[in-house]
Scaffold this active site. Sequence first.
Site, PDB file in Angstrom:
ATOM      1  N   ASP A   1       0.854  -1.191   0.000  1.00 61.08           N
ATOM      2  CA  ASP A   1       0.000   0.000   0.000  1.00 61.08           C
ATOM      3  C   ASP A   1       0.888   1.238   0.000  1.00 61.08           C
ATOM      4  O   ASP A   1       1.953   1.235   0.610  1.00 61.08           O
ATOM      5  CB  ASP A   1      -0.944   0.010   1.219  1.00 61.08           C
ATOM      6  CG  ASP A   1      -2.209   0.824   0.955  1.00 61.08           C
ATOM      7  OD1 ASP A   1      -2.095   1.979   0.493  1.00 61.08           O
ATOM      8  OD2 ASP A   1      -3.312   0.298   1.200  1.00 61.08           O
TER       9      ASP A   1
ATOM     10  N   SER B   1     -11.255   9.405   7.341  1.00 63.01           N
ATOM     11  CA  SER B   1     -12.413   8.856   6.632  1.00 63.01           C
ATOM     12  C   SER B   1     -12.271   7.361   6.334  1.00 63.01           C
ATOM     13  O   SER B   1     -13.230   6.712   5.919  1.00 63.01           O
ATOM     14  CB  SER B   1     -12.639   9.617   5.321  1.00 63.01           C
ATOM     15  OG  SER B   1     -11.572   9.352   4.437  1.00 63.01           O
TER      16      SER B   1
ATOM     17  N   LYS C   1      -0.214   3.063   5.947  1.00 60.70           N
ATOM     18  CA  LYS C   1      -1.169   1.974   6.209  1.00 60.70           C
ATOM     19  C   LYS C   1      -0.467   0.646   6.434  1.00 60.70           C
ATOM     20  O   LYS C   1      -0.888  -0.159   7.275  1.00 60.70           O
ATOM     21  CB  LYS C   1      -2.153   1.842   5.042  1.00 60.70           C
ATOM     22  CG  LYS C   1      -3.215   2.926   5.016  1.00 60.70           C
ATOM     23  CD  LYS C   1      -4.259   2.639   3.944  1.00 60.70           C
ATOM     24  CE  LYS C   1      -5.313   3.730   3.945  1.00 60.70           C
ATOM     25  NZ  LYS C   1      -6.314   3.509   2.869  1.00 60.70           N
TER      26      LYS C   1
ATOM     27  N   ASP D   1      -8.949  -0.542  -4.855  1.00 55.76           N
ATOM     28  CA  ASP D   1     -10.256   0.086  -5.020  1.00 55.76           C
ATOM     29  C   ASP D   1     -10.448   0.624  -6.430  1.00 55.76           C
ATOM     30  O   ASP D   1     -11.275   1.481  -6.655  1.00 55.76           O
ATOM     31  CB  ASP D   1     -10.409   1.221  -4.003  1.00 55.76           C
ATOM     32  CG  ASP D   1      -9.326   2.274  -4.191  1.00 55.76           C
ATOM     33  OD1 ASP D   1      -8.462   2.094  -5.069  1.00 55.76           O
ATOM     34  OD2 ASP D   1      -9.349   3.282  -3.471  1.00 55.76           O
TER      35      ASP D   1
ATOM     36  N   CYS E   1     -11.337 -11.146 -18.959  1.00 56.01           N
ATOM     37  CA  CYS E   1     -12.365 -11.784 -19.796  1.00 56.01           C
ATOM     38  C   CYS E   1     -13.725 -11.127 -19.520  1.00 56.01           C
ATOM     39  O   CYS E   1     -14.551 -10.980 -20.406  1.00 56.01           O
ATOM     40  CB  CYS E   1     -12.522 -13.271 -19.449  1.00 56.01           C
ATOM     41  SG  CYS E   1     -11.226 -14.357 -20.015  1.00 56.01           S
TER      42      CYS E   1
ATOM     43  N   CYS F   1     -15.328   3.783  -4.337  1.00 57.62           N
ATOM     44  CA  CYS F   1     -16.212   3.873  -3.180  1.00 57.62           C
ATOM     45  C   CYS F   1     -16.128   5.204  -2.466  1.00 57.62           C
ATOM     46  O   CYS F   1     -16.999   5.569  -1.695  1.00 57.62           O
ATOM     47  CB  CYS F   1     -15.983   2.710  -2.226  1.00 57.62           C
ATOM     48  SG  CYS F   1     -14.423   2.765  -1.377  1.00 57.62           S
TER      49      CYS F   1
ATOM     50  N   CYS G   1      -9.038 -13.521 -25.202  1.00 60.18           N
ATOM     51  CA  CYS G   1      -8.618 -12.623 -24.122  1.00 60.18           C
ATOM     52  C   CYS G   1      -7.109 -12.379 -24.219  1.00 60.18           C
ATOM     53  O   CYS G   1      -6.330 -13.337 -24.283  1.00 60.18           O
ATOM     54  CB  CYS G   1      -8.962 -13.238 -22.763  1.00 60.18           C
ATOM     55  SG  CYS G   1      -8.336 -12.299 -21.369  1.00 60.18           S
TER      56      CYS G   1
ATOM     57  N   CYS H   1      -5.512 -14.163 -20.826  1.00 58.98           N
ATOM     58  CA  CYS H   1      -5.540 -15.609 -20.569  1.00 58.98           C
ATOM     59  C   CYS H   1      -5.889 -16.436 -21.800  1.00 58.98           C
ATOM     60  O   CYS H   1      -5.978 -17.659 -21.711  1.00 58.98           O
ATOM     61  CB  CYS H   1      -6.529 -15.913 -19.439  1.00 58.98           C
ATOM     62  SG  CYS H   1      -8.257 -15.812 -19.939  1.00 58.98           S
TER      63      CYS H   1
END
Lengths: 269, 86
Positions: free
Chosen positions: A61, A68, A85, A129, A174, A188, A245, A248
């Site tokens: 991270d 928040s 973090k 995220d 995919c 978010c 794809c 993959c």
Amino acid sequence: MDFTEEQIERYSRQIVLKEVGGRGQKKLLDSKITVIGCGGLGSPITYYLTAAGIGSIKLVDFDRVDLSNLQRQILHYTSDINKMKTQSACEKLTQLNPDPEIQIINEVLSSHNVKEILQDSDFVLDGSDNLPTKLLINDACINLGIPFTIAGVLRFNGQVLTVIPQKKTTCYRCVFGDISGNTASVSCSQAGVIGLIPGAIGCIQANEVIKYLLNIGDLIINRILMVDFLNYQFNFIKVIRNDDCPACGENPVDLINNYDYKIDDACHG
Amino acid sequence: MMLVMVEKMNITKLDIRGKVCPMTFVYTKLYLEKMNKGEILEVMLDFPVAVENIPASCKQQKIGNVIDIKEVNLDKKTWIITIKKI
Ligand SMILES: [Zn+2]
């Protein structure tokens, strides 16, 4: 390796299970995982996998704890605000269980460092995220042949997909690859989320790792688990692998060196 | 005709007096896991409920056949459970 008395007691409630036993516990203690993100998903993932005695956990991270975050990122306390973090996470996890070796990496995951960071992992968990990072994890893990699980949460909803490259299961690209150009997809921080949603979804991701390592049960492969916590609907949606794809498919492309992930444009938080 | 089978077997002894459930089974299981098929484990314990629980769990998890349970006279009620690893 023989267990210490303390380990036997600490892990007794899982050793006692038919599906685990001493052999399973040893397998967990011998495993290395990497968790991308020490936030809402990373919190339950790392808490439970540390408690379960995964031997080596790498935390990735780049961010610092913000007020928040505390509504959902339960690794971090009010006194941790402004702390890295990874550091905050490491402090809690080593207190929970001193067995796992915790390694911290304070970097933004990018096409430049992704392979080096992930290469020695037995399993990778996405707790990011944003879509670009999820695609980057997907592409790198497939390239390296490392199984992984990707999740997303928004408002009252969560989704999980696990990919096992050796078994050529349907990958994240995919399913979501064709909307990759859209970096404005809602994260978010804008849409909001109830804190326990990443909590519950992260637990499912942690469960995927334990089941994969112990080779038990059914994984969330070739299907996506969609959970609606507002109406309590748990659904699986079958997803079929795309032969074309670029990650993959039959003729894979070196995406890491050629694809523009636009990580810097992605909204973090 | 009497058939006498002479088996040269290792008997592993495990003393878990003082331990209570589920630790009694956890220790029994960890020992059985390390043993070879057919080998014998003798578990000495003093937690009464374990006398039923250990045989039940061994059977349920298919890790051993209990071939004998005997109460031995020591200061405190104590049992020796003999289990054959399967
Ligand atoms: Zn794919």
